[in-house]
Design a protein around this motif. Structure first.
Motif, short mmCIF file in Angstrom:
data_model
loop_
_atom_site.label_atom_id
_atom_site.label_comp_id
_atom_site.label_asym_id
_atom_site.label_seq_id
_atom_site.Cartn_x
_atom_site.Cartn_y
_atom_site.Cartn_z
N LEU A 285 4.99 17.25 29.49
CA LEU A 285 5.88 17.99 28.57
C LEU A 285 7.33 17.32 28.53
O LEU A 285 7.61 17.16 27.54
CB LEU A 285 6.28 19.18 29.46
N ASN A 286 7.69 16.60 29.63
CA ASN A 286 8.93 15.90 29.54
C ASN A 286 8.67 14.35 29.82
O ASN A 286 9.65 13.65 30.09
CB ASN A 286 9.81 16.45 30.76
N GLY A 287 7.35 13.99 29.56
CA GLY A 287 7.30 12.50 29.94
C GLY A 287 7.18 11.61 28.63
O GLY A 287 7.62 12.02 27.65
N ASP A 288 6.79 10.47 29.01
CA ASP A 288 6.83 9.26 28.02
C ASP A 288 5.96 9.64 26.75
O ASP A 288 4.65 10.00 26.94
CB ASP A 288 6.76 7.93 28.49
N PRO A 289 6.17 9.90 25.45
CA PRO A 289 5.07 10.27 24.52
C PRO A 289 4.51 8.86 24.01
O PRO A 289 3.58 9.15 23.14
CB PRO A 289 6.13 10.82 23.14
N PHE A 290 4.76 7.82 24.63
CA PHE A 290 4.18 6.61 24.03
C PHE A 290 3.18 6.02 25.28
O PHE A 290 3.48 6.05 26.30
CB PHE A 290 5.01 5.55 23.72
N TYR A 291 2.35 5.35 24.67
CA TYR A 291 1.50 4.43 25.55
C TYR A 291 2.43 3.10 25.75
O TYR A 291 2.23 2.77 26.85
CB TYR A 291 0.04 4.00 24.97
N PHE A 292 2.82 2.82 24.85
CA PHE A 292 3.84 1.65 25.14
C PHE A 292 4.72 1.67 23.94
O PHE A 292 4.64 2.26 22.84
CB PHE A 292 3.04 0.13 24.94
N SER A 293 6.11 1.07 23.85
CA SER A 293 6.78 1.19 22.77
C SER A 293 7.95 -0.09 22.89
O SER A 293 8.24 -0.55 24.08
CB SER A 293 7.80 2.43 22.77
#
Length: 521
Positions: A285-293
């Motif tokens: 919910l409030n975590g990183d939406p990416f595997y990597f960026s």
């Protein structure tokens, strides 16, 4: 209601289908017309028959593309009346004005002079024919002006007021509609990107000739003109795109948040250059939406508000609201919108019951000259469109589509600047023909240019969902009340028709390119 939503979905699909096919033809028309006009200008000034031969070759390709673009464009305009009658009734007084001007001022102009351009070579003077070519190019771009003004108004409705008796929005300022920041930026960004696409098309076709050792002079001269033309407008596209992003940050913050996959905003927001998004089911919910960026610190704030420490709201911020930043929650906007819808329903009931007292009471709420009206219009009616939403989550567009579309558009644009610059430089120094890898890259840039152009429109249109008109009218209430099966039938009919037209155009264009210019003039 279920059948109506079925109709809405098919109407959206049909409109998207028509718009995507139509936009396969428009960008080349907008840019190639000016390139042809420049070539013919050189013919008139020099008298060299080479330039006449070259102009007529590119003109043939322009004509094939123009004819199919007109056919798909007419169908697209008719769909507003057939599939989106609620929308047309609600804002037809505003939306119809630029479309009418487009037909009277631009479409008739280009349709008239294109006949002289194609069939008047030996029938009118050189200068008259040149004027017809320039006017055809200008007419095509004037069409784009008014179409883009109409589209920009859907993204940022201004210059209008609501008529309580007719339940329609009416124009109060044509100047505000035509010259809104969104309209100006949308036109500049769209046409400069179209000129870039046209230049890449000319460079790509010419590169094909060089790879085969054919039409060396025509290919070299065409590349010299088109690469310079394209490089200028590719750089202009980047500048106008930057400006468009700043305008979007102010008038469509949800679109900006979605295309950056920015779920939680803040001050000094970073710009994500590239990244791989997690599926929604795997995203905390409030975590990183990416595997990597890959991010550039504070760049999103700087690009959006010209301040590296500026606050940029994220998706959840816009949904939940940030009172200290003056951002209302979507839930609050829905409640306010429903109260405005209820007042409108109360007025209709009063009219039917001939209750003049209630009519006068509601009229005062919709009158900006009264204290209660000024407050009601600002605090309630401003959120009228939200009153038709069922839940706050409806205002979130499809994040992965926007995120990746934006990066396809920007990444391709960067490649085009580098490619056109290198092609122009090497062609000027006489070393382009030996760089066969660059010639092949130039050919590959042609389909990539179309992909980038489509990605830009997908970003623009899907980014404002669920709105037919930004925050004024959701798509769910804009469609006509017709059977969904009827729209589904025409969807597949248009799919077959447009695909056949596209295949025919590609086949004819390929044949004409293989034949090359006429041997004699």
């Amino acid at each position: 209601m279920t059948d109506y939503l079925h109709t809405v979905d098919w109407s959206r699909a049909q409109f998207a289908l028509t718009a995507i096919y139509h936009w396969l033809f428009v960008p080349l028309t907008l840019g190639l017309g000016f390139i042809i006009a420049i070539m013919e200008t050189r013919y008139v000034r020099t008298g060299d028959p080479f330039w006449k031969r070259t102009t007529k070759f590119w003109m043939r390709l322009f004509g094939i593309n123009f004819a199919i673009g007109v056919a798909t464009g007419l169908i697209l305009e008719f769909e507003f009346g057939t599939n989106w009658s609620n929308y047309s009734h609600f804002v037809g007084d505003i939306f119809g004005a630029p479309l009418a001007i487009e037909g009277i001022m631009a479409f008739f102009m280009e349709s008239t002079f294109i006949a002289v351009m194609f069939f008047g070579w030996e029938k009118v003077s050189k200068r008259m024919h040149l004027a017809a070519t320039w006017l055809t190019a200008i007419g095509a771009n004037l069409s784009a002006v008014w179409i883009l003004v109409a589209n920009a108004w859907m993204q940022h409705p201004v210059g209008c007021t609501f008529n309580l008796d007719t339940v329609r929005n009416e124009m109060t300022s044509f100047r505000d509609v035509a010259l809104s920041p969104v309209a100006v930026d949308k036109f500049l960004h769209t046409v400069t990107s179209s000129y870039t696409l046209a230049a890449l098309f000319v460079v790509g076709v010419s590169a094909w000739y060089l790879l085969r050792g054919r039409e060396r002079r025509m290919a070299g001269e065409s590349i010299a003109l088109a690469s310079a033309f394209g490089l200028v407008f590719a750089l202009a596209t980047a500048l106008t795109g930057d400006r468009s992003g700043a305008v979007v940050a102010r008038v469509q913050p949800m679109k900006l948040a979605a295309m950056e996959a920015l779920y939680r905003g803040g001050e000094g927001a970073p710009l994500t250059v590239a990244g791989l998004l997690r599926p929604a089911s795997q995203r905390p919910l409030n975590g990183d939406p990416f595997y990597f960026s890959i991010e550039i610190p504070k760049m999103l704030s700087l690009m959006s508000f010209r301040d590296a420490d500026a606050y940029v709201p994220g998706i959840y911020d816009l949904i939940d609201g940030v009172p200290e930043r003056g951002i209302l929650s979507v839930g609050e906007k829905i409640e306010r919108g429903r109260s405005a819808v209820a007042e409108l329903a109360r007025y209709r009931a009063a009219v039917e019951a001939a209750d003049t007292a209630v009519q006068a009471e509601v009229r005062a709420l919709f009158d900006p000259a009264t204290p209660q009206g000024e407050e009601f219009l600002r605090e309630r009616f401003a959120y009228f469109g939200y009153g038709y939403l069922r839940s706050p989550d409806e205002v979130i567009p499809h994040v992965p589509t926007l995120f990746y579309s934006f990066r396809v558009m920007v990444g391709a644009g960067t490649l085009f600047i580098l490619t056109l610059g290198l092609v122009w430089w090497l062609n000027r120094r006489g070393g382009l023909e030996r760089r066969r890898w660059l010639l092949r890259l130039s050919i590959a840039c042609v389909p990539l240019a179309y992909a980038a152009s489509q990605a830009g429109w997908i970003l623009a249109e899907m980014g404002r969902q669920p709105w037919a008109i930004q925050e004024m009218m959701p798509v769910s209430v804009a469609a006509s009340k017709i059977p969904g099966s009827s729209v589904a039938f025409t969807f597949f009919l248009f799919l077959a028709l447009f695909t056949a037209l596209l295949v025919a155009e590609l086949s004819i264009m390929a044949r004409q390119i293989k034949l090359g210019p006429d041997e004699k003039e």
